[in-house]
Design a protein around this motif. Structure first.
Motif, PDB file in Angstrom:
ATOM      1  N   LYS A  55       6.110  -7.580 -16.101  1.00 15.71           N
ATOM      2  CA  LYS A  55       5.939  -9.026 -16.293  1.00 15.71           C
ATOM      3  C   LYS A  55       4.464  -9.392 -16.436  1.00 15.71           C
ATOM      4  N   LEU A  56       3.594  -8.695 -15.703  1.00  9.34           N
ATOM      5  CA  LEU A  56       2.163  -8.972 -15.772  1.00  9.34           C
ATOM      6  C   LEU A  56       1.460  -8.214 -16.894  1.00  9.34           C
ATOM      7  N   GLY A  57       2.189  -7.364 -17.598  1.00  8.07           N
ATOM      8  CA  GLY A  57       1.603  -6.607 -18.698  1.00  8.07           C
ATOM      9  C   GLY A  57       0.696  -5.472 -18.234  1.00  8.07           C
ATOM     10  N   LEU A  58       0.984  -4.925 -17.071  1.00  6.88           N
ATOM     11  CA  LEU A  58       0.185  -3.836 -16.525  1.00  6.88           C
ATOM     12  C   LEU A  58       0.946  -2.525 -16.614  1.00  6.88           C
ATOM     13  N   SER A  59       0.208  -1.430 -16.635  1.00  5.89           N
ATOM     14  CA  SER A  59       0.855  -0.114 -16.662  1.00  5.89           C
ATOM     15  C   SER A  59       0.984   0.425 -15.246  1.00  5.89           C
ATOM     16  N   GLU A  60       1.755   1.485 -15.104  1.00  5.17           N
ATOM     17  CA  GLU A  60       1.883   2.152 -13.804  1.00  5.17           C
ATOM     18  C   GLU A  60       0.522   2.691 -13.386  1.00  5.17           C
ATOM     19  N   PRO A  61       0.226   2.737 -12.098  1.00  8.05           N
ATOM     20  CA  PRO A  61      -1.055   3.277 -11.640  1.00  8.05           C
ATOM     21  C   PRO A  61      -1.204   4.748 -12.038  1.00  8.05           C
ATOM     22  N   SER A  62      -2.414   5.101 -12.443  1.00  4.72           N
ATOM     23  CA  SER A  62      -2.683   6.488 -12.831  1.00  4.72           C
ATOM     24  C   SER A  62      -2.868   7.346 -11.583  1.00  4.72           C
ATOM     25  N   GLY A  63      -2.979   8.652 -11.794  1.00  7.39           N
ATOM     26  CA  GLY A  63      -3.186   9.566 -10.682  1.00  7.39           C
ATOM     27  C   GLY A  63      -4.474   9.281  -9.934  1.00  7.39           C
ATOM     28  N   GLY A  64      -5.534   8.948 -10.672  1.00  3.17           N
ATOM     29  CA  GLY A  64      -6.814   8.618 -10.048  1.00  3.17           C
ATOM     30  C   GLY A  64      -6.729   7.361  -9.194  1.00  3.17           C
ATOM     31  N   GLN A  65      -5.991   6.385  -9.676  1.00  2.00           N
ATOM     32  CA  GLN A  65      -5.817   5.161  -8.894  1.00  2.00           C
ATOM     33  C   GLN A  65      -5.014   5.422  -7.633  1.00  2.00           C
ATOM     34  N   MET A  66      -4.020   6.303  -7.722  1.00  2.00           N
ATOM     35  CA  MET A  66      -3.216   6.633  -6.545  1.00  2.00           C
ATOM     36  C   MET A  66      -4.072   7.334  -5.493  1.00  2.00           C
ATOM     37  N   VAL A  67      -4.975   8.213  -5.939  1.00  2.00           N
ATOM     38  CA  VAL A  67      -5.890   8.885  -5.008  1.00  2.00           C
ATOM     39  C   VAL A  67      -6.796   7.849  -4.346  1.00  2.00           C
ATOM     40  N   LEU A  68      -7.303   6.895  -5.127  1.00  2.00           N
ATOM     41  CA  LEU A  68      -8.152   5.842  -4.576  1.00  2.00           C
ATOM     42  C   LEU A  68      -7.387   5.013  -3.549  1.00  2.00           C
ATOM     43  N   PHE A  69      -6.126   4.682  -3.828  1.00  2.00           N
ATOM     44  CA  PHE A  69      -5.320   3.926  -2.862  1.00  2.00           C
ATOM     45  C   PHE A  69      -5.134   4.708  -1.569  1.00  2.00           C
ATOM     46  N   ALA A  70      -4.931   6.026  -1.686  1.00  2.00           N
ATOM     47  CA  ALA A  70      -4.769   6.864  -0.492  1.00  2.00           C
ATOM     48  C   ALA A  70      -6.057   6.895   0.321  1.00  2.00           C
ATOM     49  N   ILE A  71      -7.197   6.999  -0.348  1.00  2.00           N
ATOM     50  CA  ILE A  71      -8.492   7.003   0.347  1.00  2.00           C
ATOM     51  C   ILE A  71      -8.708   5.675   1.064  1.00  2.00           C
ATOM     52  N   VAL A  72      -8.356   4.578   0.407  1.00  2.00           N
ATOM     53  CA  VAL A  72      -8.489   3.261   1.027  1.00  2.00           C
ATOM     54  C   VAL A  72      -7.571   3.152   2.248  1.00  2.00           C
ATOM     55  N   GLY A  73      -6.376   3.732   2.181  1.00  2.00           N
ATOM     56  CA  GLY A  73      -5.469   3.728   3.325  1.00  2.00           C
ATOM     57  C   GLY A  73      -6.066   4.469   4.512  1.00  2.00           C
ATOM     58  N   PHE A  74      -6.680   5.638   4.251  1.00  2.00           N
ATOM     59  CA  PHE A  74      -7.319   6.386   5.337  1.00  2.00           C
ATOM     60  C   PHE A  74      -8.525   5.617   5.887  1.00  2.00           C
ATOM     61  N   ALA A  75      -9.308   5.001   5.010  1.00  2.00           N
ATOM     62  CA  ALA A  75     -10.465   4.214   5.468  1.00  2.00           C
ATOM     63  C   ALA A  75     -10.008   3.033   6.322  1.00  2.00           C
ATOM     64  N   LEU A  76      -8.925   2.389   5.931  1.00  2.00           N
ATOM     65  CA  LEU A  76      -8.384   1.279   6.712  1.00  2.00           C
ATOM     66  C   LEU A  76      -7.952   1.751   8.097  1.00  2.00           C
ATOM     67  N   GLY A  77      -7.347   2.927   8.165  1.00  2.00           N
ATOM     68  CA  GLY A  77      -6.951   3.491   9.451  1.00  2.00           C
ATOM     69  C   GLY A  77      -8.146   3.761  10.348  1.00  2.00           C
ATOM     70  N   ILE A  78      -9.212   4.313   9.772  1.00  3.09           N
ATOM     71  CA  ILE A  78     -10.424   4.601  10.553  1.00  3.09           C
ATOM     72  C   ILE A  78     -11.046   3.310  11.067  1.00  3.09           C
ATOM     73  N   VAL A  79     -11.114   2.299  10.219  1.00  3.79           N
ATOM     74  CA  VAL A  79     -11.692   1.012  10.636  1.00  3.79           C
ATOM     75  C   VAL A  79     -10.847   0.378  11.736  1.00  3.79           C
ATOM     76  N   ALA A  80      -9.531   0.464  11.632  1.00  2.33           N
ATOM     77  CA  ALA A  80      -8.663  -0.128  12.649  1.00  2.33           C
ATOM     78  C   ALA A  80      -8.845   0.572  13.998  1.00  2.33           C
ATOM     79  N   VAL A  81      -8.920   1.897  13.993  1.00  2.00           N
ATOM     80  CA  VAL A  81      -9.099   2.626  15.251  1.00  2.00           C
ATOM     81  C   VAL A  81     -10.486   2.356  15.822  1.00  2.00           C
ATOM     82  N   TRP A  82     -11.493   2.290  14.966  1.00  2.00           N
ATOM     83  CA  TRP A  82     -12.846   1.997  15.445  1.00  2.00           C
ATOM     84  C   TRP A  82     -12.890   0.598  16.072  1.00  2.00           C
ATOM     85  N   LEU A  83     -12.236  -0.358  15.443  1.00  2.00           N
ATOM     86  CA  LEU A  83     -12.213  -1.717  15.988  1.00  2.00           C
ATOM     87  C   LEU A  83     -11.539  -1.742  17.358  1.00  2.00           C
ATOM     88  N   TYR A  84     -10.434  -1.019  17.500  1.00  2.00           N
ATOM     89  CA  TYR A  84      -9.762  -0.943  18.797  1.00  2.00           C
ATOM     90  C   TYR A  84     -10.690  -0.303  19.833  1.00  2.00           C
TER      91      TYR A  84
END
Length: 86
Positions: free
Chosen positions: A42-71
């Motif tokens: 509907k938005l005219g976008l393509s499926e995320p590429s492999g590189g984008q999926m790797v970037l999303f995974a890295i961001v997920g790990f970074a978010l986890g580290i920030v959350a634990v550090w904040l705690y």
């Protein structure tokens, strides 16, 4: 005030990031796959590429580290437990 154990923060953050990434995969990749594909079309976008999926995974790990550090940063002031984590 106690010193934050950076090694444990990184290890806990990576574990939290793994949980985040698995949750994202289950939600977006399995449970809502048709809905996500429909929104992308509907938005005219393509499926995320492999590189984008790797970037999303890295961001997920970074978010986890920030959350634990904040705690770890607020735990000495508010005490251990679920209320502090929330």
């Amino acid at each position: 005030m106690s010193k934050i154990d950076n090694g444990r923060v990184i290890l806990g953050g990576l574990l939290a990031g793994l949980v985040i990434n698995i949750g994202e995969f289950l939600r977006d990749g399995i449970l809502m796959a048709e809905r996500v594909a429909g929104m992308l079309t509907k938005l005219g976008l393509s499926e995320p590429s492999g590189g984008q999926m790797v970037l999303f995974a890295i961001v997920g790990f970074a978010l986890g580290i920030v959350a634990v550090w904040l705690y770890a940063a607020v735990r000495p002031r508010f005490g251990p437990g679920v209320r502090t984590a929330i």
